[in-house]
Design an enzyme around this catalytic site. Structure first.
Site, short mmCIF file in Angstrom:
data_model
loop_
_atom_site.label_atom_id
_atom_site.label_comp_id
_atom_site.label_asym_id
_atom_site.label_seq_id
_atom_site.Cartn_x
_atom_site.Cartn_y
_atom_site.Cartn_z
N HIS A 173 0.70 -1.09 -0.05
CA HIS A 173 0.08 0.15 -0.19
C HIS A 173 0.92 1.14 -0.03
O HIS A 173 0.55 2.17 -0.80
CB HIS A 173 -0.96 0.12 1.41
CG HIS A 173 -2.20 -0.82 0.97
ND1 HIS A 173 -3.10 -0.65 0.13
CD2 HIS A 173 -2.62 -1.88 1.39
CE1 HIS A 173 -4.08 -1.47 0.09
NE2 HIS A 173 -3.67 -2.40 1.01
N GLU A 174 1.88 1.24 0.84
CA GLU A 174 2.93 2.54 1.07
C GLU A 174 3.37 2.74 -0.42
O GLU A 174 3.69 3.88 -0.74
CB GLU A 174 3.91 2.48 2.01
CG GLU A 174 2.98 2.29 3.52
CD GLU A 174 2.26 3.67 3.73
OE1 GLU A 174 2.74 4.63 3.25
OE2 GLU A 174 1.40 3.65 4.46
N LEU A 175 3.66 1.64 -1.16
CA LEU A 175 4.42 1.97 -2.59
C LEU A 175 3.54 2.47 -3.44
O LEU A 175 4.10 2.92 -4.41
CB LEU A 175 5.21 0.68 -3.03
CG LEU A 175 6.32 -0.03 -2.42
CD1 LEU A 175 6.81 -1.18 -2.71
CD2 LEU A 175 7.58 0.94 -2.22
N ARG A 183 3.31 -18.35 -21.66
CA ARG A 183 4.57 -17.84 -21.80
C ARG A 183 5.92 -18.53 -21.96
O ARG A 183 6.75 -18.46 -22.65
CB ARG A 183 4.75 -17.07 -20.40
CG ARG A 183 6.27 -16.58 -20.18
CD ARG A 183 6.32 -15.82 -18.43
NE ARG A 183 5.26 -14.99 -18.40
CZ ARG A 183 4.34 -14.78 -17.44
NH1 ARG A 183 4.37 -16.14 -16.87
NH2 ARG A 183 3.38 -13.88 -17.44
N TYR A 184 5.56 -19.85 -21.47
CA TYR A 184 6.58 -20.73 -21.71
C TYR A 184 6.50 -21.78 -22.97
O TYR A 184 7.55 -22.52 -23.41
CB TYR A 184 6.79 -21.61 -20.44
CG TYR A 184 7.24 -20.93 -19.37
CD1 TYR A 184 8.70 -20.82 -19.27
CD2 TYR A 184 6.42 -20.58 -18.36
CE1 TYR A 184 9.19 -20.10 -18.11
CE2 TYR A 184 7.05 -19.72 -17.39
CZ TYR A 184 8.57 -19.56 -17.13
OH TYR A 184 9.09 -18.68 -16.06
N GLY A 239 7.39 -14.24 -15.12
CA GLY A 239 7.19 -13.31 -14.45
C GLY A 239 7.77 -12.99 -12.94
O GLY A 239 8.99 -13.35 -12.97
N GLY A 275 6.77 -14.84 -10.20
CA GLY A 275 6.65 -15.90 -9.61
C GLY A 275 5.38 -15.78 -8.53
O GLY A 275 5.46 -16.67 -7.44
N GLY A 332 2.08 -15.57 -9.94
CA GLY A 332 0.66 -16.00 -10.47
C GLY A 332 0.30 -17.26 -10.15
O GLY A 332 -0.78 -17.76 -9.86
N LEU A 333 1.30 -18.34 -10.04
CA LEU A 333 0.68 -19.80 -9.81
C LEU A 333 0.41 -19.81 -8.29
O LEU A 333 -0.29 -20.86 -7.95
CB LEU A 333 1.85 -20.52 -10.08
CG LEU A 333 2.08 -20.96 -11.71
CD1 LEU A 333 3.31 -22.05 -11.73
CD2 LEU A 333 0.86 -21.46 -12.35
#
Length: 458
Positions: free
Chosen positions: A243-245, A360-361, A419, A421, A423-424
């Site tokens: 959130h802070e970022l 992607r792969y 990406g 790492g 998503g999965l």
């Protein structure tokens, strides 16, 4: 653990079996007469038996004596002198010697003649004379068998077996039940249910007070509580940092647009790279917030019935567009249509992440296959979705690790190899919230298959 308590049970049983044997010996010793007690019985009964034989002889002669001997079922001799037997029966030589001793010494005398025991005594007659009475029994080997055991040990031995066996079972049960509860709680904790605790009885309800098992239960609950706090603090830190970022990223985007208006054309390439990296960072923060929010989602609060076929129809246009960028195709094979209870949005995100990972792969100009099927598991119907690609696959040791957050098979963690790492990991948590599972396996012909399984609505 099963072997440990089996040994404990067997140890108790062996110890108590020895107790049974000793108890049986004491029982048998109590039932059998000692040699001194047997002589006392003979001293009191043999004279009366001999007196009855003399009375039968004096009353009815030899027929009366034979009739009395038949009623006793014993071999008896009646003599008027140590060397002369009445009624035509021949005295054994050992009996003659015994009667000579009985003539000199009052009382009952015993002797062993070959395979026979002889007991003799002098009996006074009604006319003032004396007779000599001999009782003969064959010598038998005193064997102790099962029938004797049942005769002398019943019902003491069966009662002892039941009582001590039940006591042993109760003692083992007192050990097995709390350990079984700990095993169930440990499995729940390993499955991510950090709020799992084992019920601790009150001090008044404890059978043995503060024993080691109760201490183990207390330590397990303390460990689970600490683990829940640490993981909760980590999730909160991740959510707060994400959130802070967001605020600095928003200001960075505004500053980037202002810099484009005033920067010379030579700086445009650098500004585009800043914009690209800021976009990737914003995407990562979005995935982190989504992953963190899934920990507190209650699927039952916004549950609905949906089918995977409908979700694939909505997802297919976007998936085909992304596949065209790699000159690939998407193929859907539908062999099942069942309803699933839960959140369609979460399952949609899970399928989207799995399909994007496959696109992607996979190799260029290959096919990514989506196959829907059904199967029976433990009497319940389950819908499966297999997403297959034609990529390089994975080492067998990495097939379960790819569902961990931020895990990358490529240690270099280059962006062109995948990406972030996350998503999965999002897909795995979304499916587990619906009581399903996600697994990965290599294709024999090359590539990876990610299989999603969800329970069908009854």
């Amino acid at each position: 653990m099963r072997g440990l308590f089996t040994k404990i049970f067997l140890g108790f049983w062996v110890a108590q079996s020895l107790t049974f044997v000793i108890s049986t010996m004491l029982i048998l010793r109590h039932h059998f007469l000692r040699p001194g007690e047997m002589m006392e019985v003979l001293n009191s009964t043999l004279p009366s038996v001999g007196a009855a034989a003399v009375n039968a002889y004096e009353t009815a002669g030899c027929p009366g004596l034979r009739q009395y001997a038949e009623s006793l079922h014993q071999t008896i001799y009646l003599a008027d002198t140590p060397n002369h037997s009445l009624c035509g029966t021949a005295l054994p030589s050992a009996a003659a010697d015994a009667l000579t001793t009985a003539k000199k010494e009052p009382g009952v005398h015993s002797d062993l003649a070959g395979k026979e025991y002889l007991w003799s005594t002098a009996i006074p007659s009604a006319g003032g004379g004396r007779y000599f009475f001999v009782l003969s029994r064959p010598r038998t080997t005193n064997t102790f068998g099962l029938r004797d055991l049942l005769h002398f040990a019943f019902p003491q031995l069966p009662v002892a077996i039941v009582v001590f066996g039940g006591t042993t079972f109760i003692l083992v049960l007192l050990l097995v039940r709390p350990i079984g509860k700990l095993r169930v709680a440990a499995r729940s904790l390993a499955n991510g249910e950090l709020a799992t605790r084992v019920a601790e009885p009150d001090r008044e309800e404890r059978l043995f007070g503060g024993d080691e098992i109760q201490e183990l239960v207390h330590d397990f609950n303390y460990m689970a509580e600490r683990l829940e706090r640490l993981v909760g603090a980590q999730k909160m830190l991740l959510r707060d940092v994400s959130h802070e970022l967001r605020s600095p990223l928003a200001r960075l985007s505004v500053g980037l647009e202002l810099a484009r208006e005033e920067a010379p054309s030579a700086m445009m390439g650098h500004l585009q790279r800043i914009e690209r990296e800021a976009g990737r960072l914003n995407q990562l923060i979005g995935q982190l917030l989504r992953l963190s929010s899934m920990e507190s989602i209650d699927v039952s609060s916004h549950s609905d019935k949906f089918s995977l076929n409908g979700l694939l129809e909505d997802l297919l246009p976007d998936a085909e567009f992304e596949a065209q960028q790699r000159l690939c195709k998407i193929r859907v094979l539908n062999h099942c249509d069942c309803m699933v209870q839960g959140s369609p949005e979460l399952i949609y995100r899970a399928i989207e992440n799995i399909v994007r990972n496959a696109i992607r792969y996979t190799r260029q100009e290959s096919v990514v296959e989506l196959k829907i099927g059904c199967e029976e598991r433990a009497g319940a119907r389950v819908v499966t979705l297999d997403v297959s690609d034609c990529g390089p696959g994975l080492p067998e040791a990495e097939l379960e690790n790819i569902f961990r957050p931020f895990y990358r098979v490529d240690d270099a963690r280059q962006l062109d190899t995948g990406g972030f790492g996350v998503g999965l990991a999002i897909a795995d948590r979304a499916v587990r919230l619906h009581h399903g599972e996600v697994r990965a396996r290599n294709r024999p012909e090359g590539g990876l298959i990610v299989s999603m399984k969800l329970p069908c609505e009854k």
